[in-house]
Motif scaffolding. Structure first.
Motif, mmCIF file in Angstrom:
data_model
loop_
_atom_site.group_PDB
_atom_site.id
_atom_site.type_symbol
_atom_site.label_atom_id
_atom_site.label_comp_id
_atom_site.label_asym_id
_atom_site.label_seq_id
_atom_site.Cartn_x
_atom_site.Cartn_y
_atom_site.Cartn_z
ATOM 1 N N PRO A 224 29.469 31.389 38.699
ATOM 2 C CA PRO A 224 29.319 30.158 37.917
ATOM 3 C C PRO A 224 29.940 30.219 36.525
ATOM 4 N N ASP A 225 29.997 31.408 35.886
ATOM 5 C CA ASP A 225 30.573 31.489 34.549
ATOM 6 C C ASP A 225 32.099 31.497 34.558
ATOM 7 N N GLY A 226 32.704 31.622 35.747
ATOM 8 C CA GLY A 226 34.156 31.593 35.854
ATOM 9 C C GLY A 226 34.852 32.866 35.433
ATOM 10 N N LYS A 227 34.105 33.863 34.972
ATOM 11 C CA LYS A 227 34.713 35.085 34.452
ATOM 12 C C LYS A 227 34.938 36.143 35.530
ATOM 13 N N SER A 228 34.225 36.026 36.633
ATOM 14 C CA SER A 228 34.324 37.026 37.694
ATOM 15 C C SER A 228 34.453 36.356 39.051
ATOM 16 N N LEU A 229 34.977 37.136 40.004
ATOM 17 C CA LEU A 229 35.055 36.711 41.391
ATOM 18 C C LEU A 229 34.151 37.598 42.228
ATOM 19 N N LEU A 230 33.432 37.013 43.163
ATOM 20 C CA LEU A 230 32.635 37.769 44.113
ATOM 21 C C LEU A 230 33.458 37.888 45.388
ATOM 22 N N VAL A 231 33.738 39.135 45.800
ATOM 23 C CA VAL A 231 34.674 39.383 46.896
ATOM 24 C C VAL A 231 34.025 40.290 47.932
ATOM 25 N N ALA A 232 34.201 39.959 49.208
ATOM 26 C CA ALA A 232 33.782 40.827 50.316
ATOM 27 C C ALA A 232 35.027 41.168 51.126
ATOM 28 N N ARG A 233 35.282 42.476 51.303
ATOM 29 C CA ARG A 233 36.492 42.938 51.987
ATOM 30 C C ARG A 233 36.179 43.441 53.394
ATOM 31 N N GLY A 234 37.251 43.723 54.129
ATOM 32 C CA GLY A 234 37.112 44.180 55.497
ATOM 33 C C GLY A 234 36.425 45.514 55.646
ATOM 34 N N ASP A 235 36.454 46.363 54.607
ATOM 35 C CA ASP A 235 35.776 47.653 54.668
ATOM 36 C C ASP A 235 34.297 47.545 54.336
ATOM 37 N N GLY A 236 33.802 46.315 54.148
ATOM 38 C CA GLY A 236 32.389 46.103 53.848
ATOM 39 C C GLY A 236 32.066 46.125 52.370
ATOM 40 N N ALA A 237 33.062 46.402 51.528
ATOM 41 C CA ALA A 237 32.810 46.462 50.085
ATOM 42 C C ALA A 237 32.559 45.060 49.526
ATOM 43 N N VAL A 238 31.497 44.934 48.734
ATOM 44 C CA VAL A 238 31.195 43.702 48.020
ATOM 45 C C VAL A 238 31.372 44.016 46.542
ATOM 46 N N VAL A 239 32.374 43.413 45.914
ATOM 47 C CA VAL A 239 32.758 43.807 44.560
ATOM 48 C C VAL A 239 32.906 42.586 43.668
ATOM 49 N N LEU A 240 32.960 42.858 42.365
ATOM 50 C CA LEU A 240 33.292 41.851 41.371
ATOM 51 C C LEU A 240 34.691 42.144 40.847
#
Length: 290
Positions: A224-240
């Motif tokens: 919501p703050d626009g400063k970060s992206l929430l990403v889920a990759r094929g290796d299962g990693a959930v990162v900012l």
């Protein structure tokens, strides 16, 4: 006959990957802000287990007369922030240069309100911002992307991103995210792009195409703050990721490697996210509290 062209395109891509089928299996609650030390909770919150005190209110369906308004293909759908009206966007014909249009509907009555809003010919409405002021437009399969300010009627050309299956707009309309994920003959194609909405320039692009599914971007969105992206990759990693540079700033969790797709969503406060996979199994797999 009405066609949900945008949704059909997304489902076709997922079917190509062999990723349809199976129910959602919830694997974890992730906090994006709060006290640091994570701990595993073994007992689900009682609120999730308690039966409803009263039977749910019966649903009331309202038919929107899209075809009567000349809308041939529905490509965008959203509630306004007060939830009193619904926005629909689409094309009024089948030709490549068909006009795009946005219609507003009263949620309670299902009747159209206000005048139709036209968008540049050949550009399909794709995604509304949270406040519905901005609208992402796309030509064809991503040959051209534009961001329209629905208040002023002015648009900014962003560039192209062919076969982008996922889009996200920063809450303040300052940036646009597009993401693609597809597979052909054991080759994976995935690219993440973030554009500056004012200048139309590309902030960054990350191309994770290759022979491995591990780096494919399956789920991407703005916090919501626009400063970060929430990403889920094929290796299962959930990162900012930093939304300006694309650099990884934090790894929140690693989901189990399964045949399912990793997915991630965030709440409106930006403090909590839920991450899961599309693998069939238990409805509640467990969650993390930070």
């Amino acid at each position: 006959t009405m066609t949900l062209s945008r949704w059909a395109l997304t489902l076709a891509k997922l079917a190509t990957l062999g990723l349809l089928g199976g129910t959602m299996a919830l694997t974890g609650w992730l906090a994006l802000a709060g006290v640091p030390a994570p701990r595993q909770r073994t007992t689900p919150p009682q609120a999730l287990l308690a039966p409803e005190a009263e039977p749910p209110t019966p649903l009331v369906a309202r038919d929107l007369t899209l075809e009567a308004e000349g809308l041939h293909s529905l490509t965008a759908l959203a509630f306004t922030t007060d939830s009193k009206t619904v926005l629909t966007g689409g094309l009024v014909g089948t030709q490549e240069d068909a006009d795009g249009i946005v219609l507003t509907w009263d949620r309670a009555t299902g009747k159209r309100v206000g005048k139709p809003q036209r968008v540049p010919a050949g550009l399909a409405p794709l995604e509304f911002s949270r406040d519905a002021r901005y609208l992402l437009l796309m030509r064809g399969l991503g040959e051209e992307l534009r961001l329209l300010d629905r208040t002023t009627g002015k648009s900014v050309r962003l560039g192209e991103h062919r076969f982008a299956h996922q889009q996200s707009l920063a809450a303040d309309g300052s940036a646009v995210l597009t993401n693609s994920a597809a597979a052909v003959s054991k080759k994976f194609f995935s690219e993440l792009k973030v554009w500056d909405a004012t200048s139309g320039k590309l902030r960054f692009a990350i191309d994770n195409s290759g022979d491995e599914q591990a780096k494919v971007f399956y789920s991407t969105l703005f916090l919501p703050d626009g400063k970060s992206l929430l990403v889920a990759r094929g290796d299962g990693a959930v990162v900012l990721l930093d939304s300006t540079t694309g650099k990884e700033t934090e790894r929140l969790a690693t989901l189990p490697r399964t045949a399912g797709l990793p997915l991630a969503l965030v709440d409106e406060t930006g403090k909590w996210a839920v991450a899961s996979t599309t693998e069939g199994g238990d409805a509640l797999r467990g969650y993390l509290e930070f």
